[in-house]
Design an enzyme around this catalytic site. Structure first.
Site, PDB file in Angstrom:
ATOM      1  N   GLU A  22     -36.888  57.701  56.670  1.00  0.00           N
ATOM      2  CA  GLU A  22     -36.353  56.970  56.186  1.00  0.00           C
ATOM      3  C   GLU A  22     -37.376  55.309  56.489  1.00  0.00           C
ATOM      4  O   GLU A  22     -37.446  54.703  55.280  1.00  0.00           O
ATOM      5  CB  GLU A  22     -34.802  56.182  56.846  1.00  0.00           C
ATOM      6  N   TYR A  56     -27.189  60.323  59.369  1.00  0.00           N
ATOM      7  CA  TYR A  56     -25.126  61.039  59.537  1.00  0.00           C
ATOM      8  C   TYR A  56     -25.536  62.334  60.851  1.00  0.00           C
ATOM      9  O   TYR A  56     -24.941  63.088  61.786  1.00  0.00           O
ATOM     10  CB  TYR A  56     -25.544  62.304  58.687  1.00  0.00           C
ATOM     11  N   CYS A  58     -32.366  70.145  54.889  1.00  0.00           N
ATOM     12  CA  CYS A  58     -31.740  68.651  55.187  1.00  0.00           C
ATOM     13  C   CYS A  58     -32.131  67.940  54.041  1.00  0.00           C
ATOM     14  O   CYS A  58     -34.189  68.368  54.063  1.00  0.00           O
ATOM     15  CB  CYS A  58     -32.429  67.486  55.704  1.00  0.00           C
ATOM     16  N   ASP A  61     -26.108  59.992  49.692  1.00  0.00           N
ATOM     17  CA  ASP A  61     -26.948  60.949  50.827  1.00  0.00           C
ATOM     18  C   ASP A  61     -26.556  59.376  51.856  1.00  0.00           C
ATOM     19  O   ASP A  61     -26.281  58.415  51.660  1.00  0.00           O
ATOM     20  CB  ASP A  61     -28.396  61.354  50.446  1.00  0.00           C
ATOM     21  N   SER A  62     -26.902  60.369  53.051  1.00  0.00           N
ATOM     22  CA  SER A  62     -26.725  59.331  54.116  1.00  0.00           C
ATOM     23  C   SER A  62     -28.386  58.090  54.515  1.00  0.00           C
ATOM     24  O   SER A  62     -28.198  57.253  55.027  1.00  0.00           O
ATOM     25  CB  SER A  62     -27.416  60.740  55.367  1.00  0.00           C
ATOM     26  N   HIS A 106     -33.337  65.159  53.216  1.00  0.00           N
ATOM     27  CA  HIS A 106     -34.869  63.982  53.447  1.00  0.00           C
ATOM     28  C   HIS A 106     -36.291  64.895  53.572  1.00  0.00           C
ATOM     29  O   HIS A 106     -37.083  64.431  54.028  1.00  0.00           O
ATOM     30  CB  HIS A 106     -34.652  63.535  55.054  1.00  0.00           C
ATOM     31  N   CYS A 122     -26.287  65.703  50.888  1.00  0.00           N
ATOM     32  CA  CYS A 122     -26.496  66.052  51.942  1.00  0.00           C
ATOM     33  C   CYS A 122     -26.299  67.124  52.763  1.00  0.00           C
ATOM     34  O   CYS A 122     -24.891  67.197  52.213  1.00  0.00           O
ATOM     35  CB  CYS A 122     -26.102  64.630  52.767  1.00  0.00           C
TER      36      CYS A 122
HETATM   37  N1  DGL Z   1     -30.344  63.941  54.283  1.00  0.00           N
HETATM   38  C1  DGL Z   1     -29.343  64.381  54.745  1.00  0.00           C
HETATM   39  C2  DGL Z   1     -28.832  65.856  55.064  1.00  0.00           C
HETATM   40  O1  DGL Z   1     -29.444  66.586  54.273  1.00  0.00           O
HETATM   41  C3  DGL Z   1     -29.692  63.514  56.636  1.00  0.00           C
HETATM   42  C4  DGL Z   1     -28.808  64.317  57.308  1.00  0.00           C
HETATM   43  C5  DGL Z   1     -28.780  63.255  58.330  1.00  0.00           C
HETATM   44  O2  DGL Z   1     -28.510  61.590  58.051  1.00  0.00           O
HETATM   45  O3  DGL Z   1     -28.760  63.267  59.333  1.00  0.00           O
HETATM   46  O4  DGL Z   1     -28.665  67.183  55.951  1.00  0.00           O
END
Ligand code: DGL
Length: 264
Positions: A152, A43, A184, A11-12, A186, A74
């Site tokens: 984060e 991301y 998302c 993931d990001s 997160h 992600c």
């Molecule tokens: N966890 C990522 C998602 O599901 C986060 C995206 C991001 O880094 O902007 O979209």
């Protein structure tokens, strides 16, 4: 450990741990490799080419460490890069998308909300998903700039994080949605904080458990499921700060963890 014996997840950042938990609960005998690509988070406001490049780098690294399958934990990376990854790798690539179909099924009043990154919401994939499953309902999409960055930081009760959540949830409450998609990975990490604002009458839905089931099915079909072994492990990498990653991931995983610096 045999070569190609683990499931690679990326993931990001730390968001994919919400998916990793579901995978570990469903498949406790699978050894897991996790990348939090935190140096490059979010991301969601990056261009497609950049996300494809990071997704390729993470996948290549996970395969070099013995991944037999990849979970893109992600939504944003999936929307931008799953086609490119599948064109390059023959192993199963399990992708993530907002749970539009389950939300439509769960809604009683025909109004569903979607919290996701700008990247996910403006992607063609999301457009197709909505046309396919939600053309009979009202879909209220809410991009959430800044939210991934706050999550984060790992302080889920911070005033800044809760202010942002309130800002993004108020329009959805005003639109009277009764099903809310966390689009998302997160966001499930702050599910409690979201529920506190949005109340009991809105069902909160994410795709983590469905992705874990899809992974199990794919591993089974490819005869890649690990036998019951009792010594499955989790290895962690971050492209961000190792010390803070160990603290935050340790809390999320409810265990002390050793995080290594991602060399790509
Ligand atoms: N966890 C990522 C998602 O599901 C986060 C995206 C991001 O880094 O902007 O979209």
């Amino acid at each position: 450990m045999n070569r190609f014996s683990s499931v690679g997840v990326f993931d990001s950042g730390i968001g994919g741990i919400s998916v990793l938990r579901e995978i570990h609960a469903l498949l406790p005998d699978e050894s897991l490799l996790y990348i939090a690509d935190s140096k490059y988070a979010p991301y969601g406001d990056k261009g497609v080419d950049f996300i494809v490049q990071r997704s390729m780098a993470c996948t290549e690294f996970l395969v070099s460490r013995g991944a037999k399958a990849i979970v893109m934990a992600c939504n944003t990376a999936t929307a931008a890069a799953v086609t490119a990854l599948r064109a390059c790798y023959a192993i199963p690539i399990i992708a993530m998308e907002p749970a539009v179909k389950p939300a439509v099924l769960a809604s009683r009043n025909g109004r569903i909300g979607v919290l996701a990154t700008a990247g996910t919401l403006k992607s063609e994939k999301f457009d197709v998903l909505v046309k396919q499953y939600a053309d009979q309902v009202q879909v209220v999409s809410q991009p959430c700039p800044g939210l991934v960055e706050e999550i984060e930081k790992g302080d889920f009760e911070s005033a800044a994080l809760n202010r942002l959540l309130a800002q993004y949830l108020v329009p959805l409450l005003a639109a009277e949605v009764d099903a809310l998609i966390l689009g998302c990975t997160h966001y499930p990490l702050v599910r409690q904080q979201i529920a506190r604002i949005i109340g009991d009458n809105v069902q909160i839905i994410d795709s983590g458990a469905a992705v874990a089931r899809r992974l199990r099915q794919q591993l089974d079909e490819h005869h890649l499921l690990s036998p019951v072994n009792g010594d499955a492990s989790v290895q962690w990498w971050t492209s961000g700060d190792v010390v803070s990653a160990e603290e935050i991931i340790g809390r999320l995983w409810a265990n002390e963890v050793k995080v290594q610096l991602l060399p790509v």
